[in-house]
Design an enzyme around this catalytic site. Sequence first.
Site, short mmCIF file in Angstrom:
data_model
loop_
_atom_site.label_atom_id
_atom_site.label_comp_id
_atom_site.label_asym_id
_atom_site.label_seq_id
_atom_site.Cartn_x
_atom_site.Cartn_y
_atom_site.Cartn_z
N CYS A 2 0.83 -1.20 0.00
CA CYS A 2 0.00 0.00 0.00
C CYS A 2 0.87 1.25 0.00
CB CYS A 2 -0.90 0.01 1.22
SG CYS A 2 -2.01 -1.40 1.35
N ARG A 27 4.52 -0.09 -6.26
CA ARG A 27 4.24 -0.99 -5.14
C ARG A 27 3.16 -2.02 -5.50
NH1 ARG A 27 4.81 1.20 0.32
NH2 ARG A 27 6.35 2.86 0.33
N TRP A 74 -3.55 -2.57 -1.62
CA TRP A 74 -3.58 -3.99 -1.93
C TRP A 74 -4.70 -4.58 -1.11
CZ3 TRP A 74 -2.21 -7.46 -5.25
CH2 TRP A 74 -1.03 -7.35 -5.98
N ASN A 98 -1.53 1.39 6.14
CA ASN A 98 -0.71 0.29 5.62
C ASN A 98 -0.46 -0.67 6.77
OD1 ASN A 98 -0.52 1.79 3.32
ND2 ASN A 98 1.64 2.30 3.55
N GLY A 99 -0.54 -1.98 6.52
CA GLY A 99 -0.22 -2.95 7.55
C GLY A 99 -1.40 -3.85 7.88
N GLU A 479 21.28 -20.03 4.92
CA GLU A 479 21.04 -18.66 4.46
C GLU A 479 21.85 -17.67 5.28
OE1 GLU A 479 19.38 -15.11 2.76
OE2 GLU A 479 19.91 -17.11 2.06
N LYS A 483 24.58 -15.05 3.74
CA LYS A 483 24.53 -13.60 3.94
C LYS A 483 25.86 -13.07 4.44
CE LYS A 483 20.70 -12.49 2.43
NZ LYS A 483 21.06 -13.51 1.43
N GLU A 486 28.41 -13.13 1.63
CA GLU A 486 28.12 -12.18 0.56
C GLU A 486 28.60 -10.77 0.87
OE1 GLU A 486 24.10 -13.37 -1.83
OE2 GLU A 486 23.83 -12.82 0.27
N HIS A 502 30.22 -35.47 12.11
CA HIS A 502 30.63 -36.07 10.83
C HIS A 502 31.61 -35.18 10.08
CE1 HIS A 502 27.72 -39.41 11.03
NE2 HIS A 502 26.96 -38.53 11.66
N LYS A 601 22.70 -8.26 -8.67
CA LYS A 601 21.37 -8.49 -8.10
C LYS A 601 20.63 -9.60 -8.82
CE LYS A 601 17.98 -7.78 -5.34
NZ LYS A 601 18.12 -8.26 -3.96
#
Length: 606
Positions: A2, A27, A74, A98-99, A479, A483, A486, A502, A601
């Site tokens: 929104c 958006r 939205w 919004n939210g 992940e 990060k 990266e 192991h 990206k």
Amino acid sequence: MCGIVGIIGRDEAAPRLLDGLKRLEYRGYDSAGIACLQGGAIVRRRAQGKLANLDALLSKEPLTGPIGIGHTRWATHGVPNEVNAHPHATKLAAVVHNGIIENFLELRTELTAAGHRFETETDSEAIVQLISHYLAQGDDPEAATAKTLARLEGAFALAFLFAGRDDILIAARKGSPLAIGYGDGEMYIGSDALALAPLTRRITYLQDGDWAVLTADGVKIFDAANQPAQREIRQTAQSGALIGKDGHRHYMHKEIHEQPQVIGDTLNTMLNPAEGTLTLPELPFDLKDISAITIIACGTSYYAGLVAKYWIETLARIPVEVDVASEFRYRAPPMKEGGLSLFISQSGETADTLAALRYCKEQRQRLVALVNVPESTIAREADVALQTSAGPEIGVASTKAFTTQLTVLACLSIAIARAVGKLDADNEKRLCQALSEVPARAAEILTHDAQFQAIAEDLAPARDVLYLGRGTSFPIALEGALKLKEISYIHAEGYAAGEMKHGPIALIDEKVPVIVIAPSDSLYDKTASNVQEVAARGGKVIFFSDREGVDRLPIKAVTMAMPKVDPFVAPILYAIPVQLLAYHVAVAKGTDVDQPRNLAKSVTVE
């Protein structure tokens, strides 16, 4: 997501509100509206669909006056139509939001009993009915706002307009971004400072919990405790370079902090928390006919697929294979006709993933894309595209795209399990309720940013770091390691905690920090046992769990207590601390956070 704009000043507001909404079109939205004061009364114009419809309506039925608020929506609670479009209003006030308001049903029941009549299906209407309740009792707008904000649970950005008060606008934020713009005899509100770029170069970014009282001559800002607060006014260029960061030092930090909003926006496209159900976009096949699933992706999106494997196999009892696209396309595996192949890509243009999709099409698979760009090649070539609502992600290291991918995958897992008869209504409702709480819990994590920074300063000198997790926490460990690699260039590896003996245990000494992802779920005790093995060998442990898990840890460690959530949604929440940790380590090391070396990206070539 929104969009919000607001203006109080000298010149006609409506045309400029409409222009601000047009700048927020990226958006995504399904309806839009504007409210202004005319003769002291609140007058609205709202339209379903594109802004061109609202523009045409305003041409026929203009709004006048120098004060107003606008919104692009939205669909959340309730279908996308004019009735459910913002602004929502009573005779006393109007609001744009919004939210997600998590306790809207409780508020709606209470206010209905008090005689208030609701006209929409939205959670947002509870806000304007509540503030109107306090106004009717004699409170002025400031007092009514303070009381209203104290009752709201969830993540929100708000702008209020009050009948008979052309001298005041009020804005507030919790977990959703909101900016205040300074003009010459005018003031502005924007959920995205991009909307304010043509109006002003002087911007203040409200902090979480802030609310602000705007007049044409300035603004008074109050913090979450209703105490006066000073916030920096930034001089920005209309090019949008600094505006786009919304006051954050880096795009990555901004995008981490957008996650309560964008997770909520993504949920709003599928979830009906009031009924405890969800609805996927229309599919060209029946999910109950699916007997096998292949998930194909690269990088961070691959880890999202690993989490989905756990979810789908546990809930739906359907076998799931997860492949790195660059390996899958050259392995050219045999595939049974009629299987479901799911392709996850933030950009929708990843070359290896696109090539894998085309191979699966030749194998007569049902093709589903999960993307953040609906017009992308992968979205166009799939049978159906499921879209995240992350909005543009500028930072190379994916953050909000990852958590919104997980959000969609969680909804898809529930839908598949329901379709094949493995999930009853009560458990569906439980899981949907758990998902609806994620935006607010994500906002809670972000309030501890300074603590992550302190941990990161101790971690920054490390040469090697290990991440451990079990079950759905294992992909989050992977992940987290990615990060850190990266953006800080520290060597890091993620392991399943049960694999410690192991091989990886040989690496552990007092110089190797070990970061553990361990919500207090059914696997907690086994993970805690592995942590004791780390501590016995001198490893420095950084332990992420909820308060129960932290309190039960039998060793000395650096700990961060996360919000307690249903284990089903824990991977979405626990992605955020590993993002924050990597970010602050990179800042401490002085690397290029948003554009780390050698990375792009979107990988559109092999």
